[in-house]
Scaffold this motif. Structure first.
Motif, PDB file in Angstrom:
ATOM      1  N   PRO A   1     -56.863  15.528  23.335  1.00 53.67           N
ATOM      2  CA  PRO A   1     -55.610  15.635  24.077  1.00 53.67           C
ATOM      3  C   PRO A   1     -54.871  14.301  24.222  1.00 53.67           C
ATOM      4  O   PRO A   1     -55.479  13.275  24.552  1.00 53.67           O
ATOM      5  N   ALA A   2     -53.571  14.313  23.910  1.00 55.13           N
ATOM      6  CA  ALA A   2     -52.654  13.182  24.107  1.00 55.13           C
ATOM      7  C   ALA A   2     -52.877  12.013  23.158  1.00 55.13           C
ATOM      8  O   ALA A   2     -52.092  11.066  23.160  1.00 55.13           O
ATOM      9  N   ALA A   3     -53.919  12.028  22.338  1.00 53.60           N
ATOM     10  CA  ALA A   3     -54.227  10.874  21.495  1.00 53.60           C
ATOM     11  C   ALA A   3     -53.119  10.605  20.474  1.00 53.60           C
ATOM     12  O   ALA A   3     -52.698   9.460  20.278  1.00 53.60           O
ATOM     13  N   GLY A   4     -52.631  11.661  19.828  1.00 59.05           N
ATOM     14  CA  GLY A   4     -51.569  11.485  18.844  1.00 59.05           C
ATOM     15  C   GLY A   4     -50.304  10.936  19.467  1.00 59.05           C
ATOM     16  O   GLY A   4     -49.620  10.088  18.881  1.00 59.05           O
ATOM     17  N   GLY A   5     -49.986  11.410  20.651  1.00 64.90           N
ATOM     18  CA  GLY A   5     -48.817  10.898  21.361  1.00 64.90           C
ATOM     19  C   GLY A   5     -48.959   9.427  21.700  1.00 64.90           C
ATOM     20  O   GLY A   5     -48.006   8.656  21.598  1.00 64.90           O
ATOM     21  N   GLY A   6     -50.156   9.019  22.109  1.00 65.87           N
ATOM     22  CA  GLY A   6     -50.400   7.609  22.400  1.00 65.87           C
ATOM     23  C   GLY A   6     -50.226   6.734  21.177  1.00 65.87           C
ATOM     24  O   GLY A   6     -49.703   5.618  21.252  1.00 65.87           O
ATOM     25  N   LEU A   7     -50.638   7.260  20.023  1.00 66.68           N
ATOM     26  CA  LEU A   7     -50.487   6.522  18.765  1.00 66.68           C
ATOM     27  C   LEU A   7     -49.022   6.301  18.425  1.00 66.68           C
ATOM     28  O   LEU A   7     -48.603   5.187  18.096  1.00 66.68           O
ATOM     29  N   LEU A   8     -48.204   7.360  18.523  1.00 65.70           N
ATOM     30  CA  LEU A   8     -46.776   7.235  18.215  1.00 65.70           C
ATOM     31  C   LEU A   8     -46.073   6.305  19.201  1.00 65.70           C
ATOM     32  O   LEU A   8     -45.245   5.476  18.807  1.00 65.70           O
ATOM     33  N   ALA A   9     -46.397   6.440  20.473  1.00 61.69           N
ATOM     34  CA  ALA A   9     -45.781   5.565  21.476  1.00 61.69           C
ATOM     35  C   ALA A   9     -46.182   4.107  21.249  1.00 61.69           C
ATOM     36  O   ALA A   9     -45.379   3.187  21.444  1.00 61.69           O
ATOM     37  N   GLY A  10     -47.422   3.881  20.827  1.00 64.65           N
ATOM     38  CA  GLY A  10     -47.864   2.523  20.514  1.00 64.65           C
ATOM     39  C   GLY A  10     -47.096   1.932  19.345  1.00 64.65           C
ATOM     40  O   GLY A  10     -46.744   0.742  19.355  1.00 64.65           O
ATOM     41  N   CYS A  11     -46.818   2.757  18.328  1.00 66.54           N
ATOM     42  CA  CYS A  11     -45.992   2.296  17.202  1.00 66.54           C
ATOM     43  C   CYS A  11     -44.620   1.861  17.695  1.00 66.54           C
ATOM     44  O   CYS A  11     -44.079   0.826  17.261  1.00 66.54           O
ATOM     45  N   ALA A  12     -44.044   2.648  18.588  1.00 64.45           N
ATOM     46  CA  ALA A  12     -42.718   2.328  19.117  1.00 64.45           C
ATOM     47  C   ALA A  12     -42.712   0.992  19.851  1.00 64.45           C
ATOM     48  O   ALA A  12     -41.856   0.133  19.617  1.00 64.45           O
ATOM     49  N   VAL A  13     -43.683   0.801  20.734  1.00 61.36           N
ATOM     50  CA  VAL A  13     -43.751  -0.451  21.491  1.00 61.36           C
ATOM     51  C   VAL A  13     -43.994  -1.631  20.552  1.00 61.36           C
ATOM     52  O   VAL A  13     -43.424  -2.711  20.726  1.00 61.36           O
ATOM     53  N   GLY A  14     -44.823  -1.435  19.527  1.00 60.40           N
ATOM     54  CA  GLY A  14     -45.057  -2.487  18.554  1.00 60.40           C
ATOM     55  C   GLY A  14     -43.786  -2.899  17.837  1.00 60.40           C
ATOM     56  O   GLY A  14     -43.541  -4.091  17.603  1.00 60.40           O
ATOM     57  N   LEU A  15     -42.943  -1.930  17.489  1.00 65.33           N
ATOM     58  CA  LEU A  15     -41.668  -2.244  16.836  1.00 65.33           C
ATOM     59  C   LEU A  15     -40.739  -2.994  17.783  1.00 65.33           C
ATOM     60  O   LEU A  15     -40.049  -3.936  17.375  1.00 65.33           O
ATOM     61  N   TRP A  16     -40.704  -2.587  19.039  1.00 63.05           N
ATOM     62  CA  TRP A  16     -39.888  -3.323  20.012  1.00 63.05           C
ATOM     63  C   TRP A  16     -40.380  -4.765  20.176  1.00 63.05           C
ATOM     64  O   TRP A  16     -39.582  -5.707  20.246  1.00 63.05           O
ATOM     65  N   LEU A  17     -41.693  -4.941  20.221  1.00 66.34           N
ATOM     66  CA  LEU A  17     -42.245  -6.295  20.345  1.00 66.34           C
ATOM     67  C   LEU A  17     -41.937  -7.142  19.113  1.00 66.34           C
ATOM     68  O   LEU A  17     -41.619  -8.327  19.224  1.00 66.34           O
ATOM     69  N   LYS A  18     -42.009  -6.532  17.927  1.00 66.31           N
ATOM     70  CA  LYS A  18     -41.709  -7.273  16.700  1.00 66.31           C
ATOM     71  C   LYS A  18     -40.241  -7.674  16.660  1.00 66.31           C
ATOM     72  O   LYS A  18     -39.902  -8.800  16.268  1.00 66.31           O
ATOM     73  N   SER A  19     -39.357  -6.776  17.062  1.00 58.39           N
ATOM     74  CA  SER A  19     -37.934  -7.118  17.065  1.00 58.39           C
ATOM     75  C   SER A  19     -37.636  -8.198  18.107  1.00 58.39           C
ATOM     76  O   SER A  19     -36.791  -9.070  17.878  1.00 58.39           O
ATOM     77  N   ALA A  20     -38.339  -8.168  19.232  1.00 62.39           N
ATOM     78  CA  ALA A  20     -38.168  -9.224  20.238  1.00 62.39           C
ATOM     79  C   ALA A  20     -38.640 -10.570  19.690  1.00 62.39           C
ATOM     80  O   ALA A  20     -38.018 -11.605  19.940  1.00 62.39           O
ATOM     81  N   TRP A  21     -39.737 -10.559  18.940  1.00 61.17           N
ATOM     82  CA  TRP A  21     -40.230 -11.787  18.295  1.00 61.17           C
ATOM     83  C   TRP A  21     -39.205 -12.320  17.298  1.00 61.17           C
ATOM     84  O   TRP A  21     -38.937 -13.530  17.257  1.00 61.17           O
ATOM     85  N   LEU A  22     -38.611 -11.424  16.506  1.00 63.64           N
ATOM     86  CA  LEU A  22     -37.563 -11.841  15.577  1.00 63.64           C
ATOM     87  C   LEU A  22     -36.367 -12.410  16.335  1.00 63.64           C
ATOM     88  O   LEU A  22     -35.754 -13.385  15.900  1.00 63.64           O
ATOM     89  N   GLY A  23     -36.044 -11.800  17.471  1.00 59.28           N
ATOM     90  CA  GLY A  23     -34.947 -12.302  18.290  1.00 59.28           C
ATOM     91  C   GLY A  23     -35.192 -13.712  18.784  1.00 59.28           C
ATOM     92  O   GLY A  23     -34.274 -14.547  18.811  1.00 59.28           O
ATOM     93  N   ARG A  24     -36.426 -14.008  19.174  1.00 62.13           N
ATOM     94  CA  ARG A  24     -36.743 -15.377  19.618  1.00 62.13           C
ATOM     95  C   ARG A  24     -36.593 -16.364  18.470  1.00 62.13           C
ATOM     96  O   ARG A  24     -36.076 -17.472  18.656  1.00 62.13           O
ATOM     97  N   ARG A  25     -37.027 -15.978  17.284  1.00 61.42           N
ATOM     98  CA  ARG A  25     -36.858 -16.839  16.106  1.00 61.42           C
ATOM     99  C   ARG A  25     -35.380 -17.074  15.809  1.00 61.42           C
ATOM    100  O   ARG A  25     -34.973 -18.190  15.463  1.00 61.42           O
ATOM    101  N   GLU A  26     -34.583 -16.035  15.938  1.00 60.49           N
ATOM    102  CA  GLU A  26     -33.148 -16.171  15.684  1.00 60.49           C
ATOM    103  C   GLU A  26     -32.496 -17.110  16.698  1.00 60.49           C
ATOM    104  O   GLU A  26     -31.646 -17.933  16.324  1.00 60.49           O
ATOM    105  N   ARG A  27     -32.885 -17.000  17.944  1.00 61.70           N
ATOM    106  CA  ARG A  27     -32.315 -17.895  18.962  1.00 61.70           C
ATOM    107  C   ARG A  27     -32.734 -19.341  18.715  1.00 61.70           C
ATOM    108  O   ARG A  27     -31.931 -20.264  18.872  1.00 61.70           O
ATOM    109  N   GLU A  28     -34.001 -19.540  18.365  1.00 60.47           N
ATOM    110  CA  GLU A  28     -34.484 -20.901  18.105  1.00 60.47           C
ATOM    111  C   GLU A  28     -33.769 -21.527  16.913  1.00 60.47           C
ATOM    112  O   GLU A  28     -33.444 -22.721  16.929  1.00 60.47           O
ATOM    113  N   ALA A  29     -33.521 -20.725  15.874  1.00 61.07           N
ATOM    114  CA  ALA A  29     -32.857 -21.236  14.674  1.00 61.07           C
ATOM    115  C   ALA A  29     -31.334 -21.190  14.807  1.00 61.07           C
ATOM    116  O   ALA A  29     -30.627 -21.728  13.947  1.00 61.07           O
ATOM    117  N   ASP A  30     -30.842 -20.552  15.866  1.00 58.62           N
ATOM    118  CA  ASP A  30     -29.404 -20.380  16.071  1.00 58.62           C
ATOM    119  C   ASP A  30     -28.764 -19.697  14.859  1.00 58.62           C
ATOM    120  O   ASP A  30     -27.684 -20.076  14.407  1.00 58.62           O
TER     121      ASP A  30
END
Length: 197
Positions: A120-149
């Motif tokens: 129960p709920a395991a598949g949903g947790g996997l998909l939600a984890g993928c989503a959060v991982g993508l948000w974290l990766k885009s935030a990391w890219l955003g920090r790189r963009e700000r640092e490099a201007d």
């Protein structure tokens, strides 16, 4: 010396492509987990929820950190975008990704729902984890963009038929622009505009 390529190229923001799938994956995961929790499944509800939480955390970490070396390499070699290049709107990039992946998202959602009869709920947790991982990766890219201007862009024709591989083998390099270019902020979120007074 090779002649410069003066043809116009459509460019999509790298961070926007990365985070384009986060929202649909999140909602698919939340709904699948919510529907799956009442189902006792084979393992039982308690074990299923614990497995969902573990899958959520592990998947988020793996997705967030996967491929960062490739992104760094492409970012270091980014060439300045030319006046002939056309910057794609954020909404267009997101729409293209979601259209290209709509069947994949549907299959993933169905699989997450079906898995609830086992864990129960395991598949949903996997998909939600993928989503959060993508948000974290885009935030990391955003920090790189700000640092490099500088914002990072990728040629649309290199993204593939589904429009969603900003660090795939077909991508030869990134283009860069000033931090104010386009309609998306560093990290790919909607750019906030100051209220008119």
């Amino acid at each position: 010396m090779a002649r410069a390529d003066r043809r116009a190229h459509g460019l999509a923001r790298v961070a926007v492509v990365v985070r384009a799938g986060a929202a649909p994956l999140w909602w698919c995961g939340v709904v699948a987990a919510g529907v799956g929790v009442p189902v006792p499944g084979i393992t039982g509800r308690r074990i299923g929820v614990l497995a969902a939480a573990a899958l959520f955390l592990v998947t988020a970490a793996v997705v967030a950190y996967r491929g960062r070396r490739r992104y760094r390499t492409l970012a270091r070699g980014a060439a300045r975008a030319g006046r002939h290049d056309v910057l794609q709107d954020r909404a267009v990039t997101v729409r293209n990704w979601r259209r290209g992946h709509r069947w994949w998202l549907l299959v993933a959602f169905a699989a997450a729902l079906g898995s609830s009869f086992a864990v129960p709920a395991a598949g949903g947790g996997l998909l939600a984890g993928c989503a959060v991982g993508l948000w974290l990766k885009s935030a990391w890219l955003g920090r790189r963009e700000r640092e490099a201007d500088a914002l990072l862009w990728v040629r649309v024709d290199w993204l593939g038929r589904r429009g969603g591989r900003p660090a795939g083998k077909a991508v030869k390099g990134y283009r860069s622009t000033g931090i104010a270019a386009g309609d998306a902020a560093p990290g790919g979120a909607r750019r906030r505009t100051a209220a008119l007074v």
